[in-house]
Enzyme design. Structure first.
Site, short mmCIF file in Angstrom:
data_model
loop_
_atom_site.label_atom_id
_atom_site.label_comp_id
_atom_site.label_asym_id
_atom_site.label_seq_id
_atom_site.Cartn_x
_atom_site.Cartn_y
_atom_site.Cartn_z
CB CYS B 102 76.14 80.20 -28.53
SG CYS B 102 74.58 79.55 -27.86
CB CYS B 105 73.50 77.32 -24.35
SG CYS B 105 72.90 77.01 -26.02
CB CYS B 107 75.07 76.83 -30.33
SG CYS B 107 73.48 76.45 -29.59
#
Lengths: 106, 197
Positions: B102, B105, B107
């Site tokens: 990700c 961020c 995820c």
């Protein structure tokens, strides 16, 4: 509910909308031509949700596929390597001749 | 009242959390057991759940087909509710290896696998896994053969991903528990192969 704008296999241009804030489309894929891998359903726009706007329309989400060699000049891996990423409908346009990624880099 | 103190005395954020918790209880917004339930939901999932899903897929072709068609429904069959999103299951084959990152961020299918490994949330992994994934895999201890195509999945928006690694050679006839022991946390995002322990 209308049918999704793009079919699996369609060639699409990932737009650079220049939006600030909570945007889920990273810079490294903007301006790239990609191929639709699947339709993922429709979701509320994270660009609204992040600011407490929960009643916006649901937006079609696609997974698209891009060749790594197109993303990264001088990519060191195999020529067949690729990348898949989720892109919302409003960040996509039909790919037309002349879009970045249509022609090999100089 | 719980008194929280850091080295410099009262810890501002811990005190604020405690005060907010007490207010929510007093106003009847939360019942006393609600926070315990939430903490249990956050801490119960772990990579062993993902390993059991993979082991079942290795021994049961019908389950594997259902899991690949709808990851969340497949996990639900084994009693694991994937709460946060659709789950896309990515099958590794002799010709294709999948790696999940990700970039924006961190995820991760937390309701199935728990909290991600520390390196998964690091800026270095997030930046490099898309740009030089083979070098990253090699640094993590997995040299991917040149003949295997590598597909990176940026988990950037509304879906979550689980890698279905290849079953190691030499495990023919093993039961699901023994197979699950071959599947470490890192294999479930494609950062390692499944290995005989």
């Amino acid at each position: 509910m209308t049918a999704p704008r793009f079919a699996v296999g369609a060639r699409v241009l990932i737009l650079d909308l220049g939006k600030h804030g909570h945007v889920r489309i990273p810079h490294y894929v903007r301006g790239q031509v990609a191929e639709v891998e699947r339709y993922c359903g429709a979701y509320r726009n994270p660009e609204d949700l992040a600011y407490g706007r929960y009643d916006g329309p649901r937006i079609d989400l696609y997974r698209v596929r891009i060749a790594q060699a197109a993303l990264w000049p001088g990519y060191a891996g195999d020529a067949a390597d690729d990348l898949e990423i989720e892109v919302y409908d409003h960040w996509l346009a039909p790919a037309e001749a002349g879009g970045r990624g249509e022609t090999p880099p100089c | 009242m719980l008194i929280c103190e850091g080295e410099a005395g009262g810890d501002y954020y811990a005190l604020m959390t405690e005060a907010m918790h007490r207010l929510l209880l007093e106003r009847g917004v939360l019942a006393p057991e609600d926070v315990d339930t939430l903490v249990a939901d956050l801490t119960a999932p772990n990579s062993g759940w993902g390993a059991r899903v993979v082991a079942r897929a290795w021994v049961d072709p019908g389950f594997k087909a259902r899991l690949l068609a709808d990851g969340r429904a497949g996990c639900a069959e084994l009693g694991y509710p994937v709460r946060e999103a659709q789950l896309v299951v990515l099958e590794n084959t002799p010709a294709l290896h999948n790696l999940v990152v990700c970039t924006l961020c961190s995820c991760y299918p937390r309701s199935l696998l728990g909290q991600p490994p520390w390196w998964y949330v690091s800026k270095a992994y997030r930046a490099r896994a898309v740009r030089e994934p083979r070098a990253v895999l090699a640094e993590l201890g997995y040299v991917l053969p040149e003949s295997v195509k590598l597909r990176v999945h940026d988990s950037n928006a509304d879906l979550r991903y689980l890698v279905l690694p290849m079953r190691p050679a030499g495990t023919e006839g093993w039961d699901e528990a023994a197979l699950a022991a071959c599947i470490g946390r890192d294999a479930l995002v494609g950062a390692a192969p499944a290995r005989v322990p």
